[in-house]
Design a protein around this motif. Sequence first.
Motif, PDB file in Angstrom:
ATOM      1  N   SER A   1      -3.197   7.095   1.306  1.00 37.44           N
ATOM      2  CA  SER A   1      -2.319   6.043   0.804  1.00 37.44           C
ATOM      3  C   SER A   1      -2.031   6.249  -0.682  1.00 37.44           C
ATOM      4  O   SER A   1      -2.602   7.128  -1.333  1.00 37.44           O
ATOM      5  CB  SER A   1      -2.975   4.685   1.039  1.00 37.44           C
ATOM      6  OG  SER A   1      -2.048   3.636   0.840  1.00 37.44           O
TER       7      SER A   1
ATOM      8  N   ALA B   1       0.074  -2.783   2.344  1.00 37.98           N
ATOM      9  CA  ALA B   1       1.463  -2.434   2.605  1.00 37.98           C
ATOM     10  C   ALA B   1       1.702  -0.949   2.351  1.00 37.98           C
ATOM     11  O   ALA B   1       2.441  -0.282   3.107  1.00 37.98           O
ATOM     12  CB  ALA B   1       2.393  -3.280   1.740  1.00 37.98           C
ATOM     13  N   GLU B   2       1.083  -0.415   1.321  1.00 42.48           N
ATOM     14  CA  GLU B   2       1.202   1.019   1.052  1.00 42.48           C
ATOM     15  C   GLU B   2       0.549   1.840   2.160  1.00 42.48           C
ATOM     16  O   GLU B   2       1.041   2.917   2.520  1.00 42.48           O
ATOM     17  CB  GLU B   2       0.565   1.341  -0.299  1.00 42.48           C
ATOM     18  CG  GLU B   2       1.332   0.773  -1.486  1.00 42.48           C
ATOM     19  CD  GLU B   2       0.562   0.834  -2.789  1.00 42.48           C
ATOM     20  OE1 GLU B   2       1.164   0.504  -3.834  1.00 42.48           O
ATOM     21  OE2 GLU B   2      -0.635   1.194  -2.785  1.00 42.48           O
TER      22      GLU B   2
ATOM     23  N   ALA C   1       2.980   2.010   4.995  1.00 38.53           N
ATOM     24  CA  ALA C   1       4.038   2.964   4.677  1.00 38.53           C
ATOM     25  C   ALA C   1       3.572   4.404   4.894  1.00 38.53           C
ATOM     26  O   ALA C   1       4.324   5.247   5.416  1.00 38.53           O
ATOM     27  CB  ALA C   1       4.506   2.771   3.234  1.00 38.53           C
TER      28      ALA C   1
ATOM     29  N   CYS D   1       0.426  -7.929   6.647  1.00 36.83           N
ATOM     30  CA  CYS D   1       0.529  -6.594   6.052  1.00 36.83           C
ATOM     31  C   CYS D   1       1.854  -5.938   6.413  1.00 36.83           C
ATOM     32  O   CYS D   1       2.508  -5.303   5.579  1.00 36.83           O
ATOM     33  CB  CYS D   1      -0.629  -5.709   6.518  1.00 36.83           C
ATOM     34  SG  CYS D   1      -2.269  -6.309   6.073  1.00 36.83           S
TER      35      CYS D   1
ATOM     36  N   ALA E   1       4.870  -4.814   3.955  1.00 34.88           N
ATOM     37  CA  ALA E   1       5.346  -3.431   3.986  1.00 34.88           C
ATOM     38  C   ALA E   1       6.863  -3.390   4.173  1.00 34.88           C
ATOM     39  O   ALA E   1       7.572  -2.610   3.518  1.00 34.88           O
ATOM     40  CB  ALA E   1       4.652  -2.659   5.102  1.00 34.88           C
TER      41      ALA E   1
ATOM     42  N   ALA F   1       9.215  -0.177   3.420  1.00 29.92           N
ATOM     43  CA  ALA F   1       8.682   0.810   4.358  1.00 29.92           C
ATOM     44  C   ALA F   1       9.629   0.934   5.553  1.00 29.92           C
ATOM     45  O   ALA F   1      10.014  -0.071   6.142  1.00 29.92           O
ATOM     46  CB  ALA F   1       7.292   0.401   4.834  1.00 29.92           C
TER      47      ALA F   1
END
Length: 265
Positions: free
Chosen positions: A6, A74-75, A78, A99, A103, A108
């Motif tokens: 991540s 969220a990362e 992605a 989440c 994202a 994302a």
Amino acid sequence: MRHAVSADGTRIGWEVAGEGAPLVLLHGSVADRGRWATVRDGLARRFTLHLVDRRGRGLSRAETDRPYALAREAEDVAAVLEAAGPGALVLAHSYGGTCALEAAAAGAPMARLLVYEPAFGTAAGPVFPEAALADVEAALARADLEAALETFFADVLLLPAAETAAMRGTPAWRARVACAPTLAREARAANAYRPDAARLAAVTAPARLLLGTETTPALTRSTRAAHAALPGSELRVLPGHGHAAMDADPAMFVAEVEDWLGISP
């Protein structure tokens, strides 16, 4: 098993199963990728499942050099979507749904989104009652993971004591106990989160929210708030169900997933 790194350097792992369009599955709190066990085989007949362990459990590591934040989750989403490839779909439950929403708001790329009762606070109050959360944190502080889990089930999900008792001693119970240390931080993040309508306005992926008629008032409020904030989203009601329709009626739940995510983008 697969993994991605991540944005903050945390290793996120997941399991791949099935055949078909890529589908990323995001579980909720006090759970891991095993949360989808009741519907895994049914979904794998139609989709290539990417069964994620969210950070801090199972195949995924916990962050080591910075505080926990929903933005990091969220990362993570992605990073998994990028690895899953173009046209990836998303199915998310409870805090995993929160989440997924964050994202999507962060840009994302996802082809379609299905969120089952995202957990977050609203103007009417927190999704995790403060008294219950304090009891959870106290139990975690004394390393009583089972007490933390029991409080979560009884005072947050409002499960009858008989249902919690029936889980004791099962593999699912042991898996949930193992995830209990992540509960308080996720609960705090969920209580603080509010969907940003301005950011969500840029989301182009078709989205549907699932809501059980028998779920808690707090989850009803958060699901309806997400629907209101996500332009063009659909809201589909599951009569007679609460927060665990995938367990109560797996065939119905698989059909719901196929109805929305089985449509070509």
